[in-house]
Design an enzyme around this catalytic site. Sequence first.
Site, short mmCIF file in Angstrom:
data_model
loop_
_atom_site.label_atom_id
_atom_site.label_comp_id
_atom_site.label_asym_id
_atom_site.label_seq_id
_atom_site.Cartn_x
_atom_site.Cartn_y
_atom_site.Cartn_z
N ASN A 160 0.86 -1.19 0.00
CA ASN A 160 0.00 0.00 0.00
C ASN A 160 0.89 1.24 0.00
O ASN A 160 2.02 1.19 0.49
CB ASN A 160 -0.86 -0.01 1.28
N ASP A 166 -3.12 1.22 7.70
CA ASP A 166 -1.84 1.82 7.31
C ASP A 166 -0.68 1.30 8.16
O ASP A 166 0.32 2.00 8.37
CB ASP A 166 -1.91 3.37 7.34
N SER A 199 4.93 6.80 2.32
CA SER A 199 5.47 5.49 2.70
C SER A 199 4.84 4.41 1.84
O SER A 199 3.64 4.45 1.57
CB SER A 199 5.12 5.16 4.17
N HIS A 251 0.91 5.24 1.32
CA HIS A 251 0.21 6.12 2.25
C HIS A 251 0.91 7.48 2.28
O HIS A 251 2.15 7.54 2.35
CB HIS A 251 0.20 5.50 3.66
C1 GRF Z 1 -2.68 8.97 -2.61
O1 GRF Z 1 -2.27 10.11 -1.90
C2 GRF Z 1 -2.34 7.73 -1.85
O2 GRF Z 1 -1.16 7.85 -1.12
C3 GRF Z 1 -3.51 7.60 -0.91
O3 GRF Z 1 -4.63 7.96 -1.68
C4 GRF Z 1 -4.20 8.86 -2.70
C5 GRF Z 1 -4.65 8.28 -3.99
O4 GRF Z 1 -4.41 9.15 -5.07
N1 GRF Z 1 -3.58 6.27 -0.36
P1 GRF Z 1 -4.50 8.62 -6.55
O5 GRF Z 1 -5.89 8.01 -6.73
O6 GRF Z 1 -3.43 7.63 -6.75
O7 GRF Z 1 -4.34 9.85 -7.41
#
Ligand code: GRF
Length: 217
Positions: free
Chosen positions: A106, A144, A135, A108
């Site tokens: 994932n 997370d 991360s 984050h």
């Molecule tokens: C990103 O900031 C990611 O880190 C978080 O959700 C957002 C998704 O953005 N988990 P995208 O859909 O990839 O533009």
Amino acid sequence: MQNDFNVIVFISGRGSNLKSLVESAQHYKITHVLSNKPEAPGLSYARDCGISTCSRPRSDFSSVKEQKSWLFEQAATFRPNLIVLAGYMQIVEPEVVDSYEGKMINIHPSLLPAFPGLDTHKRALEAKVPEHGCSVHFVGHEVDGGPIIAQSKCQIDPQDNAHILASRVLELEHRLFPWVLNHIATGDIFIDSENTLVYSDTAQKEATLNDFILGTT
Ligand code: GRF
């Protein structure tokens, strides 16, 4: 080059990370993009790229849990080498986490373990921390949580607001995520049976060059 490291990406929204993963795929192949939101712009992007997509609306199911079960059942039939959560805004059930131990990652938007959950940029500003970032981690049972593979950080400037900071962090995400994924696909990064992260010399050198911070080696 023939890529036989098959990846499935889960998204819920715009899919900018998905786009960065598609554009920088060297050693992996994104075979399917799955979403809990049929209207997610990232799904249209995937289809435009010729990638198979899979999604059904929440209203087709009696609960969110059932919808998630269906999505992960579909995922299992595709037999991925790795599941990548790229802005997938649902909590993964513990039994699914267990079945993909070391095989689900994932991204984050914070320097975990700081600021798990939502509104990370606003919270980082309110906490007046000097640095922020993103991360990539293996998915664990906590939201997370799970072993941190790599991070990328930036300074917080006095004039930043949450929007400016989010854009800066997103640029970092788009560099870090494909880098990690390519190196997992080549075997340069993996987690061993004792839950220790292992990085090849190449991965360590590249991380230094890119200013990426690696997890515990
Ligand atoms: C990103 O900031 C990611 O880190 C978080 O959700 C957002 C998704 O953005 N988990 P995208 O859909 O990839 O533009």
